[in-house]
Design a protein around this motif. Structure first.
Motif: not given
Length: 217
Positions: A66-71, A25-28, A35-37, A41-42
């Motif tokens: 490279l994406l909008h992420h939780d630093p 599911h996470l890979a999907a 564009s989703a980090a 990350l999960d």
């Protein structure tokens, strides 16, 4: 494909311990939203917990940069990857980046222990002292701090940490034995005898005997 739904299903499956399903599911979710980090990350975290596919986890973390992420989360996961790869110096720097964004005592403890392992005593002492100040009963931090202080020749400071650790857990034998070992290492028989009486009292006065080994023929 709905990326948000796949992410939710992946997280639910992971909480339930269905890791293969969670990975799918996470890979999907990651494929559905380039564009989703979050799903990356999960998924990286899942792979790091497994400890096997470190290169794949590293690729996911690089994509997330490279994406909008939780630093804080990204830095924490980068540190975990560094540890698993045996690069403690990198892990220390990554954990510092995470702590600068988001305070976390468990992560500070981990960083302090790594610094001690790297031989960076003064930095390790600072980190561990901060943990002890906020969490006085943290035995791992106090024990490691006492070891650093003893190695640095600061006998009184090391004794203080061990004595406080024993006093905070008066009914547990392990910290008392740590204090006893300290006095024995230093040849302080008087202090050692007093602490040994304490240890015996905790064990109900019964000394644990080692099993006899079979006689050699």
């Amino acid at each position: 494909m709905d990326a948000a739904r796949e992410l939710a299903l992946g997280r639910e499956a992971r909480r339930a311990g269905r890791l293969a399903e969670a990975r799918e599911h996470l890979a999907a979710a990651a494929d559905a939203d380039p564009s989703a980090a979050e799903p990356r990350l999960d998924l990286a975290e899942l792979l790091l917990d497994d400890g096997k596919e470190l290169d794949a986890a590293g690729d996911l973390l690089r994509q997330s940069q490279l994406l909008h992420h939780d630093p804080a989360r990204l830095a924490r996961l980068c540190g975990a990857l560094g540890e698993l790869r045996g690069d403690d110096a990198y892990a220390v720097e990554a954990y510092q980046s995470a702590l600068e964004v988001e305070p976390d005592l468990d992560l500070r403890l981990r960083r302090g222990l790594l610094l001690a392992r790297l031989g960076r005593g003064p930095e390790a002492e600072l980190e561990l002292a901060r943990v002890v100040a906020d969490r006085p009963a943290e035995r791992a931090a106090r024990g490691a701090l006492a070891t650093l202080l003893e190695r640095a020749g600061r006998r009184d400071a090391a004794e203080h940490q061990l004595a406080v650790m024993a006093a905070l857990s008066p009914s547990e034998p392990a910290p008392v034995h740590d204090l006893l070992a300290f006095y024995r290492r230093r040849g302080e028989s008087g202090h050692a005898a007093a602490v040994e009486r304490w240890a015996r009292a905790l064990e109900g006065g019964q000394r644990k005997l080692r099993p006899l080994l079979p006689a050699r023929r």
